[in-house]
Design an enzyme around this catalytic site. Structure first.
Site, PDB file in Angstrom:
ATOM      1  N   LYS A  98       7.426   8.934   4.184  1.00  0.00           N
ATOM      2  CA  LYS A  98       8.387   9.556   5.099  1.00  0.00           C
ATOM      3  C   LYS A  98       9.349  10.459   4.335  1.00  0.00           C
ATOM      4  O   LYS A  98       9.629  11.591   4.747  1.00  0.00           O
ATOM      5  CB  LYS A  98       9.172   8.465   5.832  1.00  0.00           C
ATOM      6  N   SER A 139      -3.821  -0.739  -2.330  1.00  0.00           N
ATOM      7  CA  SER A 139      -4.105  -1.792  -1.371  1.00  0.00           C
ATOM      8  C   SER A 139      -4.731  -2.988  -2.088  1.00  0.00           C
ATOM      9  O   SER A 139      -4.446  -3.244  -3.258  1.00  0.00           O
ATOM     10  CB  SER A 139      -5.021  -1.253  -0.267  1.00  0.00           C
ATOM     11  N   LYS A 153      -1.029  -5.716   2.979  1.00  0.00           N
ATOM     12  CA  LYS A 153      -2.057  -4.747   2.594  1.00  0.00           C
ATOM     13  C   LYS A 153      -2.892  -4.301   3.792  1.00  0.00           C
ATOM     14  O   LYS A 153      -3.326  -3.140   3.858  1.00  0.00           O
ATOM     15  CB  LYS A 153      -2.960  -5.343   1.506  1.00  0.00           C
TER      16      LYS A 153
END
Length: 290
Positions: free
Chosen positions: A136, A153, A171
């Protein structure tokens, strides 16, 4: 490290004039990812919560390439405003951000019965919310430069793994976030992918989460009969940020030697370890986190 990449399959200078912004950049895996990119021409900003550790890592990475520049910033990824300030500092220093690595993470072994809601929230906030905050904060630069993002991840949510419900949930959220952003920001030319490392030798996670007496058993359960290396993750990172992957987005690259296919359960006896979790050393050691 530098010698390995100077003779590697990757073209020298492939990332000239590019800038990478990496959270968790002083950690073992993310540091090696940044080192590879810097050696191949990029400049970098690494952020982490521990100021001295992060600044020291930045200074050391900078030495890997003559003319390279790396800065380290103390930032908690749960603090969106702090990330906005870090992005602004990066633009002030380098003028752009091309690549983002979301690697800040938290993990410890804990069974559900002893895992508090605060401990669960802490991991989700660092891993998932931290990844969201990072993208963001950097979104304008990513859109302007048609950039690329890699999320770190895992494979813990591909099947049920005891003592890792908090991390598996976080994750899984990261994978979903990556997929959604690949669709939403794809029309702007921004790519999003995940790397899911398996058992990687020399990492804090391996040393902290896997008891020494179980290392050999864990290695034998990997179909390729070895643990992964930090360079295995770095090579994948270079590929995903390079022009060779320009049509790859919304994907997860599993780098684990097919380990997850064997249904690894952190090599603790099941169901005994779950039924008698009060007696496990890590339950006692992690009480302050739970």
């Amino acid at each position: 490290m530098a010698a390995a990449y100077s003779t590697s399959v990757f073209q020298p200078g492939i990332f000239d004039n590019k800038v990478v912004f990496c959270t968790g950049g002083a950690g073992t895996i993310c540091r090696r990812q940044v080192e590879a990119l810097v050696i191949l021409g990029a400049n970098a900003v690494i952020v982490g919560r521990r100021k001295e550790v992060t600044e020291k890592a930045a200074a050391e990475i900078q030495q890997l390439r003559e003319g390279g520049k790396v800065i380290g910033l103390s930032v908690d990824v749960r603090d969106y405003k702090a990330l906005q300030q870090a992005v602004a500092r990066s633009i002030e220093e380098f003028g752009r951000i091309d690549y983002v690595i979301c690697g800040a993470a938290g993990n410890f072994l804990a069974d559900f019965r002893h895992l508090s809601s605060n401990a669960f929230k802490s991991v989700v906030d660092i891993d998932l919310l931290g990844s969201y905050n990072t993208v963001k904060a950097a979104q304008d630069q990513l859109i302007q430069n048609k950039g690329s993002v890699i999320f770190l991840s895992a494979t813990l949510h591909y099947y049920g793994v005891p003592f890792q419900s908090h991390v598996g949930a976080a994750k899984a959220g990261i994978d979903a976030l990556s997929n959604a952003l690949a669709v939403e920001l794809g029309p702007f030319g921004v790519r999003f992918n995940c790397i899911a490392p398996g058992p990687i030798d020399g990492t804090e996670g391996m040393s902290r989460l896997l008891p020494k007496e179980m290392l050999e058993m864990a290695r034998k359960s990997v179909p390729l009969q070895r643990f992964g290396t930090l360079d295995d993750i770095a090579h994948t990172t270079v590929f995903l940020f390079s022009p060779a992957s320009s049509f790859i987005t919304g994907a997860t690259i599993v780098v684990d030697g097919a380990a997850w296919h064997t249904g690894q359960r952190i090599n603790l006896p099941y169901p005994e370890s779950v039924l008698h979790s009060n007696e496990l050393d890590f339950t006692r050691q992690n009480k302050s986190k739970l």
